[in-house]
Design a protein around this motif. Structure first.
Motif, PDB file in Angstrom:
ATOM      1  N   UNK A  64       0.832  -1.200   0.000  1.00  0.00           N
ATOM      2  CA  UNK A  64       0.000   0.000   0.000  1.00  0.00           C
ATOM      3  C   UNK A  64       0.871   1.256   0.000  1.00  0.00           C
ATOM      4  N   UNK A  65       1.916   1.256   0.814  1.00  0.00           N
ATOM      5  CA  UNK A  65       2.812   2.416   0.873  1.00  0.00           C
ATOM      6  C   UNK A  65       3.468   2.648  -0.491  1.00  0.00           C
ATOM      7  N   UNK A  66       3.891   1.561  -1.153  1.00  0.00           N
ATOM      8  CA  UNK A  66       4.494   1.695  -2.479  1.00  0.00           C
ATOM      9  C   UNK A  66       3.477   2.232  -3.486  1.00  0.00           C
ATOM     10  N   UNK A  67       2.255   1.691  -3.442  1.00  0.00           N
ATOM     11  CA  UNK A  67       1.223   2.169  -4.366  1.00  0.00           C
ATOM     12  C   UNK A  67       0.903   3.636  -4.107  1.00  0.00           C
ATOM     13  N   UNK A  96       3.554  10.247  -6.954  1.00  0.00           N
ATOM     14  CA  UNK A  96       4.487  10.634  -8.013  1.00  0.00           C
ATOM     15  C   UNK A  96       3.739  10.908  -9.316  1.00  0.00           C
ATOM     16  N   UNK A  97       2.803  10.023  -9.669  1.00  0.00           N
ATOM     17  CA  UNK A  97       2.024  10.236 -10.897  1.00  0.00           C
ATOM     18  C   UNK A  97       1.191  11.512 -10.816  1.00  0.00           C
ATOM     19  N   UNK A 155       2.738  18.312 -15.945  1.00  0.00           N
ATOM     20  CA  UNK A 155       2.364  18.280 -17.356  1.00  0.00           C
ATOM     21  C   UNK A 155       1.214  19.249 -17.641  1.00  0.00           C
ATOM     22  N   UNK A 156       0.239  19.319 -16.745  1.00  0.00           N
ATOM     23  CA  UNK A 156      -0.865  20.262 -16.924  1.00  0.00           C
ATOM     24  C   UNK A 156      -0.337  21.701 -16.936  1.00  0.00           C
TER      25      UNK A 156
END
Length: 123
Positions: free
Chosen positions: A53-56, A62-63, A70-71
């Motif tokens: 969960x922490x990694x996700x 990050x995403x 990008x926006x």
């Protein structure tokens, strides 16, 4: 069967008898191994799920940050296209078909970018 208490008790009482199909000590060893594997599984899952969960969550954050960057860059490009379109319209003394085409194209592209970013048309 997940509660092996009765089976374990019978196997403990049968240790030493030879007329059984499976030796009681084998049954006891299998029960102990099963409990050990279940404990290992439970420990692994209790440690693995929070780490996953922490990694996700880190990947999500990050995403999200990359998306915001990008926006921001896309909005800056739209602003630059609108500025170029305005400049062409104001500065070209004798409007040519090519200059008019590029001015309209830049403004249209800027409007499409703004629409995609949820800003609506920015005239």
């Amino acid at each position: 069967m997940t509660d092996y208490a009765e089976l374990k008790l019978r196997a403990e009482h049968a240790v030493g008898y030879t007329d059984m199909r499976i030796a009681p000590d084998v049954i006891l060893a299998l029960i102990a191994k099963n409990k050990s594997l279940k404990a290992d599984h439970d420990l692994l899952m209790s440690n693995a799920l929070p780490r996953e969960f922490i990694k996700m969550r880190a990947d999500y954050d990050q995403l999200k940050a990359e998306n915001e960057l990008m926006r921001h860059r896309l909005a800056a490009c739209a602003k630059e296209m609108r500025t170029a379109s305005d400049w062409i319209c104001k500065e070209v003394e004798v409007p040519t078909k090519s200059a008019t085409h590029w001015a309209i194209r830049l403004k249209t592209n800027a409007d499409q970018v703004d629409g995609a970013l949820g800003k609506g048309e920015q005239s």
